[in-house]
Design a protein around this motif. Structure first.
Motif, PDB file in Angstrom:
ATOM      1  N   VAL A  15     -21.101 -34.390  43.727  1.00 59.65           N
ATOM      2  CA  VAL A  15     -21.538 -35.714  44.268  1.00 59.65           C
ATOM      3  C   VAL A  15     -22.211 -36.399  43.128  1.00 59.65           C
ATOM      4  N   LEU A  16     -23.249 -35.728  42.268  1.00 60.21           N
ATOM      5  CA  LEU A  16     -23.606 -36.088  41.238  1.00 60.21           C
ATOM      6  C   LEU A  16     -22.826 -36.536  39.899  1.00 60.21           C
ATOM      7  N   LEU A  17     -21.992 -35.475  39.886  1.00 57.94           N
ATOM      8  CA  LEU A  17     -21.063 -35.973  38.668  1.00 57.94           C
ATOM      9  C   LEU A  17     -19.911 -37.003  39.072  1.00 57.94           C
ATOM     10  N   VAL A  18     -19.621 -37.389  40.100  1.00 56.76           N
ATOM     11  CA  VAL A  18     -18.817 -38.431  40.443  1.00 56.76           C
ATOM     12  C   VAL A  18     -19.735 -39.594  40.079  1.00 56.76           C
ATOM     13  N   ILE A  19     -21.142 -39.691  40.370  1.00 56.55           N
ATOM     14  CA  ILE A  19     -21.783 -41.184  40.235  1.00 56.55           C
ATOM     15  C   ILE A  19     -21.906 -41.126  38.539  1.00 56.55           C
ATOM     16  N   LEU A  25     -27.274 -35.617  32.345  1.00 58.47           N
ATOM     17  CA  LEU A  25     -28.381 -35.321  31.692  1.00 58.47           C
ATOM     18  C   LEU A  25     -29.594 -35.030  32.437  1.00 58.47           C
ATOM     19  N   THR A  26     -29.498 -35.846  33.658  1.00 58.65           N
ATOM     20  CA  THR A  26     -30.781 -35.607  34.390  1.00 58.65           C
ATOM     21  C   THR A  26     -30.691 -34.233  35.011  1.00 58.65           C
ATOM     22  N   VAL A  27     -29.597 -33.760  35.591  1.00 53.97           N
ATOM     23  CA  VAL A  27     -29.472 -32.557  36.192  1.00 53.97           C
ATOM     24  C   VAL A  27     -29.645 -31.338  35.087  1.00 53.97           C
ATOM     25  N   LEU A  31     -32.932 -29.655  36.637  1.00 58.94           N
ATOM     26  CA  LEU A  31     -32.332 -28.432  37.741  1.00 58.94           C
ATOM     27  C   LEU A  31     -31.973 -27.011  37.100  1.00 58.94           C
ATOM     28  N   LEU A  32     -31.259 -27.289  35.848  1.00 66.17           N
ATOM     29  CA  LEU A  32     -30.784 -26.064  35.212  1.00 66.17           C
ATOM     30  C   LEU A  32     -31.835 -25.432  34.173  1.00 66.17           C
TER      31      LEU A  32
END
Length: 106
Positions: A15-19, A25-27, A31-32
């Motif tokens: 979902v995040l990658l489709v946007i 870069l935020t993820v 998150l990682l």
């Protein structure tokens, strides 16, 4: 980690990658884990999953761009695309001008 947790992470990543935009870069920045411990298999699995999904996403965008380029290479298709690209914002501007606005304080 359970399979359900991993699948939820994978779905959220998709979902995040489709946007479009700077979400990758935020993820990656929040998150990682930047430096997972050598025994932290969960962090490594999540990072690997996200990187693979990001790679697939970029490849799909490239395939779509190549097919769009082929479709728009014909002069008639390019002309129609340019006309539609001009009419859409023009129509939105006319609609915004004609839209009734509520009176202030109403």
């Amino acid at each position: 980690m359970s399979l359900e947790t991993w699948m939820a992470f994978a779905l959220a990543s998709v979902v995040l990658l489709v946007i479009s935009g700077p979400t990758i870069l935020t993820v990656i920045s929040y998150l990682l884990a930047q430096f997972p411990r050598h025994d932290d298999h969960v962090a490594r699995l999540l990072a690997f999953t996200f990187v693979v999904l990001a790679t697939v996403n970029a490849a799909l965008y490239a395939v779509f761009a190549a097919s769009a380029q082929r479709a728009l290479s014909a002069p008639v298709a390019l002309r129609r695309f340019n006309i539609a690209g001009g009419l859409l914002p023009t129509g939105a501007g006319v609609w915004a001008l004609l839209a009734r606005r509520a009176a202030p304080g109403a």
